[in-house]
Scaffold this motif. Sequence first.
Motif, PDB file in Angstrom:
ATOM      1  N   ARG A   1       0.622  -1.584  -0.406  1.00 12.67           N
ATOM      2  CA  ARG A   1       0.098   0.463  -0.021  1.00 12.67           C
ATOM      3  C   ARG A   1       0.645   1.058   0.205  1.00 12.67           C
ATOM      4  N   VAL A   2       0.952   2.044  -0.804  1.00  8.56           N
ATOM      5  CA  VAL A   2       1.519   3.388  -1.000  1.00  8.56           C
ATOM      6  C   VAL A   2       0.497   4.213  -1.242  1.00  8.56           C
ATOM      7  N   ASN A   3       0.590   5.802  -0.766  1.00 11.15           N
ATOM      8  CA  ASN A   3       0.145   6.983  -0.602  1.00 11.15           C
ATOM      9  C   ASN A   3      -0.097   7.600  -2.020  1.00 11.15           C
ATOM     10  N   ARG A   4      -1.268   7.466  -2.626  1.00  6.04           N
ATOM     11  CA  ARG A   4      -1.380   8.262  -4.168  1.00  6.04           C
ATOM     12  C   ARG A   4       0.107   9.252  -4.524  1.00  6.04           C
ATOM     13  N   ASN A   5       0.308  10.123  -3.373  1.00  3.48           N
ATOM     14  CA  ASN A   5       0.594  10.940  -3.305  1.00  3.48           C
ATOM     15  C   ASN A   5       2.390  11.062  -2.741  1.00  3.48           C
ATOM     16  N   ASN A   6       2.564   9.744  -2.399  1.00  2.00           N
ATOM     17  CA  ASN A   6       4.283   9.651  -1.749  1.00  2.00           C
ATOM     18  C   ASN A   6       4.711  10.022  -2.936  1.00  2.00           C
ATOM     19  N   ARG A   7       6.077  10.757  -3.069  1.00  2.00           N
ATOM     20  CA  ARG A   7       6.858  10.361  -3.822  1.00  2.00           C
ATOM     21  C   ARG A   7       7.393   9.125  -3.766  1.00  2.00           C
ATOM     22  N   ALA A   8       7.605   8.232  -3.055  1.00  2.00           N
ATOM     23  CA  ALA A   8       8.145   6.610  -3.363  1.00  2.00           C
ATOM     24  C   ALA A   8       7.826   6.342  -4.533  1.00  2.00           C
ATOM     25  N   LEU A   9       6.240   6.565  -5.212  1.00  2.00           N
ATOM     26  CA  LEU A   9       5.247   5.823  -5.670  1.00  2.00           C
ATOM     27  C   LEU A   9       6.666   5.995  -6.461  1.00  2.00           C
ATOM     28  N   GLY A  10       7.820   6.602  -7.993  1.00  3.24           N
ATOM     29  CA  GLY A  10       8.223   6.177  -9.015  1.00  3.24           C
ATOM     30  C   GLY A  10       9.322   5.037  -7.903  1.00  3.24           C
TER      31      GLY A  10
END
Length: 170
Positions: free
Chosen positions: A124-133
Motif C-alpha cells: 500500500r502506498v499513498n497516492r501522493n507519496n514520492r516513493a511511488l516512482g
Amino acid sequence: MFQIRKADIADIPVINKLAWATFPETYKDIISKEQIDYMMDWMYSPENLRKQMEEERHTYYIAYEECEPAGYVSIQPLDKDLFELQKIYVLPYYQKSHLGRQLFEQAVNAIRELHPEPCLMELRVNRNNRALGFYEHMGMRKLREDDFHIGNGFYMNDYIMGLDILPAKD
C-alpha cells in the motif's frame, strides 16, 4: 555498505526510533499532523510493534551502517500465495544511497525463503507519496486504488501495488 539483519522483540525500541525519524518526515506534506500522530501510535507504539511481531506474523529487518541503524523493512504473509510489504523506510541521511533497493530486495528474498512457490507481494502506498516512482522502478505495478478507513475519522488513500515473485533461479 549496509548490513541487514532480522529483528526480534529486543529491537522494538530501534524500530520505534527509526519510525519517528522517517514516517513523519515522509508524510508531513501529504497528511495532517494529527493523522501522523494517530498512525504512529497505531503502527509504531512498542505495544503494537510487539503485537505485529508476535501475533500478526510481521517480520522486520533492520539495516545498519556499521553500528548505526539506517532503515527497516517488514513483510507479512496475508494468504497462501500473498504477502504484503508492510513497511520500508530509510533515514533521510541515507536516502539516495541505494539502501531502499537493498531493503526491497531483502523483502523479496525473505518471501522467497518463506514461500518457494510463485506468489504476489503487495504494497500500500499513498497516492501522493514520492516513493511511488521507486516502487515502479523496482518492478511493481498498480493493481488498484483503496481509500481505507483506519479509525478516528482518518483514511489512507492508497494505490495497492503488486510484484510477482518467482522462485529463485539456482
